[in-house]
Design an enzyme around this catalytic site. Structure first.
Site, PDB file in Angstrom:
ATOM      1  N   GLU A  92    -134.696  31.826   6.457  1.00 16.51           N
ATOM      2  CA  GLU A  92    -135.016  30.999   5.303  1.00 16.51           C
ATOM      3  C   GLU A  92    -136.356  30.282   5.440  1.00 16.51           C
ATOM      4  O   GLU A  92    -137.164  30.278   4.510  1.00 16.51           O
ATOM      5  CB  GLU A  92    -133.910  29.947   5.092  1.00 16.51           C
ATOM      6  N   SER A  93    -136.597  29.658   6.578  1.00 16.07           N
ATOM      7  CA  SER A  93    -137.756  28.756   6.681  1.00 16.07           C
ATOM      8  C   SER A  93    -138.600  28.946   7.924  1.00 16.07           C
ATOM      9  O   SER A  93    -139.622  28.281   8.067  1.00 16.07           O
ATOM     10  CB  SER A  93    -137.269  27.308   6.662  1.00 16.07           C
TER      11      SER A  93
END
Length: 215
Positions: free
Chosen positions: A86-87
């Site tokens: 995700e990040s």
């Protein structure tokens, strides 16, 4: 003719078996102790060998990942693999859709699952991740036949929305979502697998915070 006397053991088979066990009690006891010892050694090895799936996850959020794993029902390695996907462990990253933080929540979804926390706070983000995964897992369970499929449809629901999974009755045919599920699955079985011998190919991750201008 005189009658030959019959011993109690010969008259009673149960007594005969008992006498045999008593005669060989040392052998029996040794076997029991040996079996117990092997089991004990195995348990000790698993407990103290350092077995974990969070070797390469940032140390400051490992407890939060463990808590999110307990909340969601997925093991910590899956939670860590999803966060990296995700990040890439960047707390200040924002997506083209407006998702923010480690677990990439949109403001709308954060209103439901953030419970008043800070969307860019790593611990708040991971806690919300665990809650949201638990909800998705329960909602999308009818579209999975086993634990592996359940993980896949849950992750797909996180990426594309649960409605998309329900519409297609499984992982939707979106390239982004299918690659998302594939990447997390691969990371969770390599970099974040449960092991006593972490793969030296990988490096230790650290959280990245946004640079704030001095006031």
């Amino acid at each position: 003719m005189s009658k030959e006397k019959t011993s109690p053991q010969r008259r009673n088979p149960a007594l005969r078996v008992g006498a045999g066990l008593l005669a060989h009690w040392q052998v029996v006891a040794s076997g029991v102790l040996l079996a117990g010892g092997v089991t004990g050694l195995a348990a000790t090895y698993e407990d103290y060998c350092g077995m974990t799936d969070l070797t390469y996850a940032p140390a400051e959020v490992r407890d939060a990942i463990e808590d999110a794993a307990a909340e969601s029902g997925f093991r910590p390695g899956v939670i860590a693999a999803q966060l990296e996907t995700e990040s890439h462990w960047r707390t200040g990253v924002s997506s083209h859709a407006g998702a923010q933080g480690l677990a990439q929540f949109t403001p709308e979804t954060w209103e439901i699952w953030g419970r008043g926390g800070d969307i860019v706070d790593p611990h708040d983000s991971i806690e919300a991740q665990g809650r949201y995964l638990a909800y998705l897992k329960d909602r999308l369970q009818p579209y999975a036949e086993n634990e592996q499929e359940l993980m896949q449809v849950t992750l797909a629901g996180y990426n594309a929305g649960p409605g998309a999974v329900e519409e297609f009755k499984g992982v939707p045919p979106y390239g982004e979502t299918q690659n998302y599920v594939k990447k997390i699955s691969e990371l969770s079985t390599t970099k974040y697998k449960t092991t006593c011998d972490p793969d030296p190919r990988f490096s230790y991750e650290e959280l990245s915070y946004p640079i704030r201008p001095d006031n």
